[in-house]
Design an enzyme around this catalytic site. Sequence first.
Site, mmCIF file in Angstrom:
data_model
loop_
_atom_site.group_PDB
_atom_site.id
_atom_site.type_symbol
_atom_site.label_atom_id
_atom_site.label_comp_id
_atom_site.label_asym_id
_atom_site.label_seq_id
_atom_site.Cartn_x
_atom_site.Cartn_y
_atom_site.Cartn_z
ATOM 1 N N HIS A 1 0.849 -1.201 0.000
ATOM 2 C CA HIS A 1 0.000 0.000 0.000
ATOM 3 C C HIS A 1 0.885 1.251 0.000
ATOM 4 O O HIS A 1 0.704 2.153 -0.829
ATOM 5 C CB HIS A 1 -0.907 0.002 1.236
ATOM 6 C CG HIS A 1 -1.697 1.259 1.419
ATOM 7 N ND1 HIS A 1 -3.031 1.365 1.097
ATOM 8 C CD2 HIS A 1 -1.333 2.481 1.901
ATOM 9 C CE1 HIS A 1 -3.450 2.608 1.357
ATOM 10 N NE2 HIS A 1 -2.443 3.307 1.849
ATOM 11 N N HIS B 1 1.754 4.860 -2.721
ATOM 12 C CA HIS B 1 1.961 6.301 -2.520
ATOM 13 C C HIS B 1 3.327 6.720 -3.045
ATOM 14 O O HIS B 1 3.446 7.753 -3.705
ATOM 15 C CB HIS B 1 1.883 6.646 -1.019
ATOM 16 C CG HIS B 1 0.538 6.468 -0.422
ATOM 17 N ND1 HIS B 1 -0.628 6.930 -0.991
ATOM 18 C CD2 HIS B 1 0.152 5.846 0.726
ATOM 19 C CE1 HIS B 1 -1.658 6.617 -0.230
ATOM 20 N NE2 HIS B 1 -1.217 5.949 0.821
#
Lengths: 81, 373
Positions: free
Chosen positions: B120, B124
Amino acid sequence: CVPISQVAEQDESFAESYLKKFFNLTEESNSVVRRGISPLTRKLADMQKFFGLHITGTLDADTLAMMKKPRCGVPDVKIAR
Amino acid sequence: FSTFGGDLKWDKKSLTYRIENYTPDMSAAEVDDSIARALQVWARVTPLRFSRIYSGTADIMISFNRRAHRDGYPFDGPDGTLAHAFAPAPGLGGDAHFDDDETFTFRSNSGYVLFMVAAHEFGHSLGLSHSDDPGALMYPVYSYRNPDTFTLHRDDINGIQSLYGPNPDVDPREPEPTAPTTPDACDSTMVLDAVATLRGEMLFFKDSFFWRSYPQSNTPQQTLITNFWPDAPVNIDAAYESQQLDRLLLFKGRRVWAFNAYDLAPGYPKSISSFGLPQSVKKVDAVLYDQASGKTLLFAGDSYYSYDEARKTMDQGFPKRVDETFTGLTTKVTAAFQYRGFSYVYSGPYMFEYSLRSGRLFRVLRNDYFLRC
């Protein structure tokens, strides 16, 4: 109506810091009430909409439960930074 | 999906990463492996390639920190915020920081799976912001998934490929394994796996997800089944709320799981034969609890059985043919539940509304009658 569980004082400050961290609730914005809706209410509704919760603008148990789930520290809304 | 906008993405395809320190929760080899596999999740679907360096400044600097750690965004102790990462840019940009007050694991759900959190965060580091799709990797809330079977969600692939395009090394004639998608309540052709009530709410199960619908709400909330019941199966066959046991029971294949609130009840999962079903019944298609009689109806194929919740025995004279009792229901039953005295039996995307007393069919409705889109 279903009595909404009393949300403790600290839950409200927890919720406010959550909205500051992830939904760009700022001190300035938190002082200006527009069209009778406080920024806190509006940001709560934004958060409820993002997570597919019942959009009430009030801190109900489901919203608080979602705020307490483990998550990523990056904001959910674009913050110019 | 969403991106950081302002064209915050890497303008090169080869990126370096460096693991600056380690968490005491796992061996160094497990951390190395988790990080490498988490980067590979994105490399597999883009032209991006990652190489590790052991000194100097990498594009993606990876570190474990507690509380304030010199980036202006202090961590908060156990739970809450697990990690954060910065959008592509020189210096701090791309870096990923993990909160070492968390317990990270290699694959166990006794803590937070580092591979999942890292995959995850690297989204970003590459330019993705959060997704509001509860099945997407870039959804902000952590949910346990088995790292050995993890496949990137369609929403995440669309997001990262909007920045970098597809993986040029993948032969388009050999398509990737189908990326999972999140069921859509607005899909009128959707066939639900199961439907149940739970303390006044309605639960609609499909694949790995379920929707919760409260009477006073106009939009059902969608979430991963394992977010609520970590020990629950997905792609279930049937579900019902046992008023006697005050439990939610989920059926899959020959087994049944019972949950007290979020916890798996002791002794579960059990075999469905514990209901007195014959060995010939390999799975249950739907289950309905009838409040008035205290009977639980278990549908299997074109028959159904009646189980007495109080006596905990199968009623005599069963199985019966479904269309013997449920007038006009000649197609396969896929889900069933009772609500406000009416019995609703699903067959595909249709919902048949009955009175169990008279067996009379009142209406044939669509999925969206209760599951509003």
